[in-house]
Scaffold this motif. Structure first.
Motif, PDB file in Angstrom:
ATOM      1  N   PRO A  59       0.894  -1.175   0.026  1.00 57.59           N
ATOM      2  CA  PRO A  59      -0.022  -0.008   0.042  1.00 57.59           C
ATOM      3  C   PRO A  59       0.855   1.277  -0.139  1.00 57.59           C
ATOM      4  O   PRO A  59       1.835   1.613   0.874  1.00 57.59           O
ATOM      5  CB  PRO A  59      -0.694  -0.295   1.262  1.00 57.59           C
ATOM      6  CG  PRO A  59      -0.596  -1.480   1.685  1.00 57.59           C
ATOM      7  CD  PRO A  59       0.676  -1.861   1.229  1.00 57.59           C
ATOM      8  N   LEU A  60       0.796   2.262  -0.926  1.00 56.22           N
ATOM      9  CA  LEU A  60       1.475   3.262  -1.084  1.00 56.22           C
ATOM     10  C   LEU A  60       1.576   4.026   0.139  1.00 56.22           C
ATOM     11  O   LEU A  60       2.597   4.517   0.705  1.00 56.22           O
ATOM     12  CB  LEU A  60       0.813   4.322  -2.208  1.00 56.22           C
ATOM     13  CG  LEU A  60       1.724   5.476  -2.480  1.00 56.22           C
ATOM     14  CD1 LEU A  60       3.219   5.005  -3.040  1.00 56.22           C
ATOM     15  CD2 LEU A  60       0.979   6.229  -3.767  1.00 56.22           C
ATOM     16  N   GLN A  61       0.465   4.237   1.039  1.00 57.50           N
ATOM     17  CA  GLN A  61       0.465   4.960   2.245  1.00 57.50           C
ATOM     18  C   GLN A  61       1.538   4.301   3.205  1.00 57.50           C
ATOM     19  O   GLN A  61       2.088   5.213   4.193  1.00 57.50           O
ATOM     20  CB  GLN A  61      -1.007   4.808   3.266  1.00 57.50           C
ATOM     21  CG  GLN A  61      -2.136   5.076   1.906  1.00 57.50           C
ATOM     22  CD  GLN A  61      -2.752   4.165   1.455  1.00 57.50           C
ATOM     23  OE1 GLN A  61      -1.959   3.287   0.960  1.00 57.50           O
ATOM     24  NE2 GLN A  61      -4.036   3.964   1.192  1.00 57.50           N
ATOM     25  N   LEU A  62       1.823   3.258   3.216  1.00 65.78           N
ATOM     26  CA  LEU A  62       2.655   2.531   4.095  1.00 65.78           C
ATOM     27  C   LEU A  62       4.100   2.347   3.511  1.00 65.78           C
ATOM     28  O   LEU A  62       5.230   1.974   4.235  1.00 65.78           O
ATOM     29  CB  LEU A  62       2.397   0.988   4.471  1.00 65.78           C
ATOM     30  CG  LEU A  62       1.227   1.030   5.170  1.00 65.78           C
ATOM     31  CD1 LEU A  62       0.621  -0.668   5.206  1.00 65.78           C
ATOM     32  CD2 LEU A  62       0.959   1.510   6.428  1.00 65.78           C
ATOM     33  N   ARG A  63       4.425   2.696   2.346  1.00 64.08           N
ATOM     34  CA  ARG A  63       5.910   2.485   1.683  1.00 64.08           C
ATOM     35  C   ARG A  63       7.099   3.332   2.352  1.00 64.08           C
ATOM     36  O   ARG A  63       7.750   2.851   2.658  1.00 64.08           O
ATOM     37  CB  ARG A  63       5.475   3.034   0.500  1.00 64.08           C
ATOM     38  CG  ARG A  63       6.836   2.290  -0.516  1.00 64.08           C
ATOM     39  CD  ARG A  63       6.587   2.379  -1.890  1.00 64.08           C
ATOM     40  NE  ARG A  63       5.585   1.448  -2.215  1.00 64.08           N
ATOM     41  CZ  ARG A  63       4.744   1.230  -3.469  1.00 64.08           C
ATOM     42  NH1 ARG A  63       5.089   2.060  -4.203  1.00 64.08           N
ATOM     43  NH2 ARG A  63       3.839   0.492  -3.534  1.00 64.08           N
ATOM     44  N   SER A  64       6.710   4.421   2.679  1.00 69.29           N
ATOM     45  CA  SER A  64       7.644   5.432   3.303  1.00 69.29           C
ATOM     46  C   SER A  64       8.003   5.009   4.869  1.00 69.29           C
ATOM     47  O   SER A  64       9.085   4.744   5.203  1.00 69.29           O
ATOM     48  CB  SER A  64       7.147   6.798   3.353  1.00 69.29           C
ATOM     49  OG  SER A  64       8.091   7.514   3.923  1.00 69.29           O
ATOM     50  N   GLU A  65       6.919   4.352   5.643  1.00 66.27           N
ATOM     51  CA  GLU A  65       7.252   4.094   6.987  1.00 66.27           C
ATOM     52  C   GLU A  65       8.008   2.863   6.982  1.00 66.27           C
ATOM     53  O   GLU A  65       8.836   2.612   7.614  1.00 66.27           O
ATOM     54  CB  GLU A  65       5.695   3.614   7.733  1.00 66.27           C
ATOM     55  CG  GLU A  65       5.881   3.341   9.079  1.00 66.27           C
ATOM     56  CD  GLU A  65       4.662   3.455   9.957  1.00 66.27           C
ATOM     57  OE1 GLU A  65       4.679   2.964  10.823  1.00 66.27           O
ATOM     58  OE2 GLU A  65       3.789   4.007   9.263  1.00 66.27           O
ATOM     59  N   ILE A  66       7.615   1.907   6.048  1.00 66.72           N
ATOM     60  CA  ILE A  66       8.220   0.615   5.865  1.00 66.72           C
ATOM     61  C   ILE A  66       9.777   0.874   5.279  1.00 66.72           C
ATOM     62  O   ILE A  66      10.636   0.251   5.977  1.00 66.72           O
ATOM     63  CB  ILE A  66       7.545  -0.310   4.903  1.00 66.72           C
ATOM     64  CG1 ILE A  66       6.166  -0.433   5.432  1.00 66.72           C
ATOM     65  CG2 ILE A  66       8.052  -1.611   4.821  1.00 66.72           C
ATOM     66  CD1 ILE A  66       6.131  -1.309   6.895  1.00 66.72           C
TER      67      ILE A  66
END
Length: 101
Positions: free
Chosen positions: A50-57
Protein backbone atom coordinates in the motif's frame (compact mmCIF):
# COMPACT_ATOMS: atom_id res chain seq x y z
CA UNK A 1 3.18 -13.68 6.77
CA UNK A 2 -0.11 -15.06 5.46
CA UNK A 3 -2.13 -12.10 6.79
CA UNK A 4 0.36 -9.60 5.37
CA UNK A 5 0.01 -11.13 1.93
CA UNK A 6 -3.78 -10.89 1.82
CA UNK A 7 -5.50 -7.65 2.75
CA UNK A 8 -4.30 -4.05 2.88
CA UNK A 9 -6.45 -3.66 6.00
CA UNK A 10 -4.36 -6.30 7.78
CA UNK A 11 -1.17 -4.65 6.53
CA UNK A 12 -2.17 -1.35 8.12
CA UNK A 13 -3.05 -3.09 11.39
CA UNK A 14 0.23 -5.03 11.44
CA UNK A 15 2.27 -1.84 10.90
CA UNK A 16 0.19 0.25 13.34
CA UNK A 17 0.71 -2.36 16.06
CA UNK A 18 4.49 -2.47 15.67
CA UNK A 19 4.70 -5.54 13.45
CA UNK A 20 7.13 -4.05 10.93
CA UNK A 21 9.45 -2.91 13.72
CA UNK A 22 9.26 -6.37 15.31
CA UNK A 23 10.16 -7.97 11.96
CA UNK A 24 13.18 -5.69 11.44
CA UNK A 25 14.33 -6.29 15.03
CA UNK A 26 14.00 -10.05 14.49
CA UNK A 27 15.99 -9.82 11.26
CA UNK A 28 18.76 -7.99 13.13
CA UNK A 29 18.73 -10.40 16.05
CA UNK A 30 18.79 -13.50 13.82
CA UNK A 31 21.10 -12.12 11.15
CA UNK A 32 22.84 -15.50 10.77
CA UNK A 33 19.57 -17.23 9.84
CA UNK A 34 19.13 -17.22 6.08
CA UNK A 35 15.52 -18.38 6.48
CA UNK A 36 14.73 -15.52 8.89
CA UNK A 37 16.13 -13.03 6.38
CA UNK A 38 14.08 -14.56 3.53
CA UNK A 39 10.83 -14.47 5.48
CA UNK A 40 11.50 -11.01 6.90
CA UNK A 41 12.29 -9.50 3.50
CA UNK A 42 9.24 -11.01 1.84
CA UNK A 43 6.94 -9.90 4.65
CA UNK A 44 8.30 -6.35 4.66
CA UNK A 45 7.96 -6.23 0.90
CA UNK A 46 4.34 -7.35 1.18
CA UNK A 47 3.60 -4.85 3.95
CA UNK A 48 4.93 -2.04 1.76
CA UNK A 49 2.54 -2.60 -1.15
CA UNK A 50 0.00 0.00 0.00
CA UNK A 51 1.45 3.35 -1.05
CA UNK A 52 0.47 4.88 2.29
CA UNK A 53 2.77 2.44 4.15
CA UNK A 54 5.73 2.49 1.77
CA UNK A 55 7.61 5.38 3.36
CA UNK A 56 7.18 4.08 6.91
CA UNK A 57 8.24 0.57 5.94
CA UNK A 58 11.14 1.95 3.92
CA UNK A 59 12.50 3.89 6.89
CA UNK A 60 12.38 0.75 9.03
CA UNK A 61 13.39 -1.85 6.46
CA UNK A 62 16.14 -0.62 4.16
CA UNK A 63 19.06 -1.19 6.53
CA UNK A 64 17.89 -4.61 7.81
CA UNK A 65 17.29 -5.74 4.21
CA UNK A 66 20.77 -4.57 3.14
CA UNK A 67 22.38 -6.22 6.17
CA UNK A 68 20.50 -9.46 5.51
CA UNK A 69 21.67 -9.44 1.89
CA UNK A 70 25.23 -8.74 2.99
CA UNK A 71 25.16 -11.54 5.57
CA UNK A 72 23.83 -14.03 2.99
CA UNK A 73 25.40 -12.76 -0.22
CA UNK A 74 25.67 -16.34 -1.49
CA UNK A 75 22.01 -17.01 -0.69
CA UNK A 76 20.27 -16.62 -4.02
CA UNK A 77 16.77 -16.21 -2.54
CA UNK A 78 17.78 -13.62 0.07
CA UNK A 79 19.59 -11.49 -2.50
CA UNK A 80 16.89 -11.83 -5.17
CA UNK A 81 14.07 -10.99 -2.75
CA UNK A 82 16.13 -8.23 -1.15
CA UNK A 83 16.72 -6.54 -4.49
CA UNK A 84 13.04 -6.81 -5.39
CA UNK A 85 11.97 -5.42 -2.02
CA UNK A 86 14.39 -2.50 -2.30
CA UNK A 87 13.13 -1.77 -5.79
CA UNK A 88 9.52 -1.80 -4.56
CA UNK A 89 10.36 0.44 -1.59
CA UNK A 90 12.09 2.97 -3.82
CA UNK A 91 9.37 3.07 -6.50
CA UNK A 92 6.27 5.22 -6.37
CA UNK A 93 3.41 5.13 -8.84
CA UNK A 94 4.19 8.72 -9.84
CA UNK A 95 7.74 7.63 -10.74
CA UNK A 96 6.37 4.85 -12.95
CA UNK A 97 4.18 7.33 -14.83
CA UNK A 98 7.16 9.62 -15.33
CA UNK A 99 9.33 6.77 -16.65
CA UNK A 100 6.70 5.80 -19.24
CA UNK A 101 6.82 9.26 -20.87
Amino acid sequence: WYLAAREDNFKHKIVQNGGAKLITNSMSRFISSEKMQEKGIITLWSLSTPLQLRSEIGHLAVIPILRGMQAHVTGHKVVEDGLSALKALSTHSSSKKFCRK
